[in-house]
Design a protein around this motif. Structure first.
Motif: not given
Ligand SMILES: [Zn+2]
Length: 376
Positions: A24-43
């Protein structure tokens, strides 16, 4: 190394562990870095990028290839971006003997790489479709509650077909089981252990319940048969009751996992269980352990887009799968959904996850050809 393998290697090297599986208390950027990487490639490929907020700090990724004319048809390419927890070493991808090893290699970064590369190829060669919009839908949270696909099902644009990314060994899956997780609870009457006749043991009631569910009820499930999925099943995974040897226990509960066939609903299954227990004087209370529906999937293989995909993938028939996926929430929203992807579910969630790189290339080619020919 070819481009799609490079893409997969980069994706595996970006940890995207589902934080809900870490406590419950673990914070991570989760899927965001993958989404960011793909966004750059997509653009870079001139594709349109947007995001759909789902959970705090966690968003689905939508990458669109818009048609030259008015949108009349829409196809979703929908793998999930989260992975299950792993050792640090599993986020250092390695390649040997035609396999790429690492967390998420088959579940489902292989599908991300294949679908995304296919889409970029089409964008690159300016092979604009006239009336078909393609949306690459990078989903969050598949490994926990499928919050990404549930959110898309509620608010996302409707589509004519969703190809959901799961490792299917390049088979086309049109059906999978659903599942209900319930807690069944019985209440007795507490008494001193020295005078048990003054109480009513909840443990004894539950022991009888367990026995009936795993024999009589289980046998009745075997009589139900689905051509692609076989029979429904029941597993009792947890039992809890009582506090002390010298107290007659007044409550006892079990947690069950009931895998369902298409057409079985929460109400019908609950009634079925109660009907089996009733003649024995047992009437447990039911508690839903997840609070979200997990219905079985059944997509008609005769749908023209499914037929077309089967033709391109050179598959004469479609199959069923045991595992639950994002296809179910999408299908519940009226989007016909199939599963297709490289890799084998047998390697998913293991400490030695890998994917066959030949399958990765084949999947890329099939998806690319399907998208190229979808209007012809
Ligand atoms: Zn998984």
């Amino acid at each position: 190394m070819n481009a799609v393998t490079r893409l997969l290697r980069d994706l595996v090297a970006i940890p995207s562990v589902n934080p809900r599986l870490l406590g419950p208390d673990v914070e991570t950027p989760a899927e965001e870095p993958v989404a960011e990487y793909l966004s750059v490639l997509a653009k870079k490929h001139g594709l349109d990028v947007s995001r759909q907020a789902v959970l705090p700090g966690r968003r689905n990724l939508l990458v669109r290839l818009k048609p030259s004319g008015k949108v009349k048809k829409r196809i979703l390419l929908a793998p999930h971006m989260d992975v299950v927890p792993a050792d640090d070493s599993q986020f250092k991808p390695s390649i040997s003997n035609g396999r790429l090893y690492g967390r998420g290699a088959c579940d489902t970064k292989g599908c991300i790489a294949a679908y995304f590369h296919a889409l970029c190829q089409i964008a690159k060669y300016k092979q604009r479709l006239q009336h078909t919009e393609i949306i690459f839908l990078g989903l969050i949270d598949e490994e926990h509650l499928q919050s990404g696909s549930r959110a898309y099902a509620r608010n996302g644009p409707k589509a004519d077909l969703a190809i959901v990314g799961e490792p299917t060994r390049l088979q086309i899956i049109t059906a999978h089981k659903g599942d209900f997780w319930w807690q069944l609870k019985v209440v007795g009457k507490a008494a001193h252990g020295a005078t048990p006749h003054l109480g009513k043991s909840a443990v004894h009631q539950m022991a009888r319940t367990v026995e009936i569910l795993l024999t009589e009820y289980n046998d009745s499930l075997k009589e139900k048969q689905h051509p692609l999925l076989g029979s429904p099943t029941i597993n009792i995974g947890v039992i809890q009751g009582g506090t002390q040897p010298n107290i007659v226990p007044d409550t006892c509960s079990i947690d069950i996992d009931r895998r369902t066939l298409p057409g079985e609903t929460e109400n019908t299954v609950r009634k079925e269980i109660l009907d089996v227990l009733k003649p024995h004087g047992l009437k447990p209370d039911f508690l839903d352990l997840r609070g979200v529906p997990c219905d079985a999937l059944e997509t008609n293989p005769a749908l023209p887009l499914v037929q077309r995909f089967m033709k391109v993938a050179r598959r004469r028939r479609t199959l069923g799968a045991d595992f639950f996926t994002d296809a179910s929430p999408l299908a519940s929203a009226g989007i016909p959904a199939i599963l297709y992807g490289p890799g084998d579910i047998a390697q998913a969630h293991t400490s030695e996850e890998w994917i066959d790189l030949t399958q990765l290339e084949q999947a890329t080619e099939v998806v690319k050809r399907f998208l190229q020919e979808v209007e012809s």
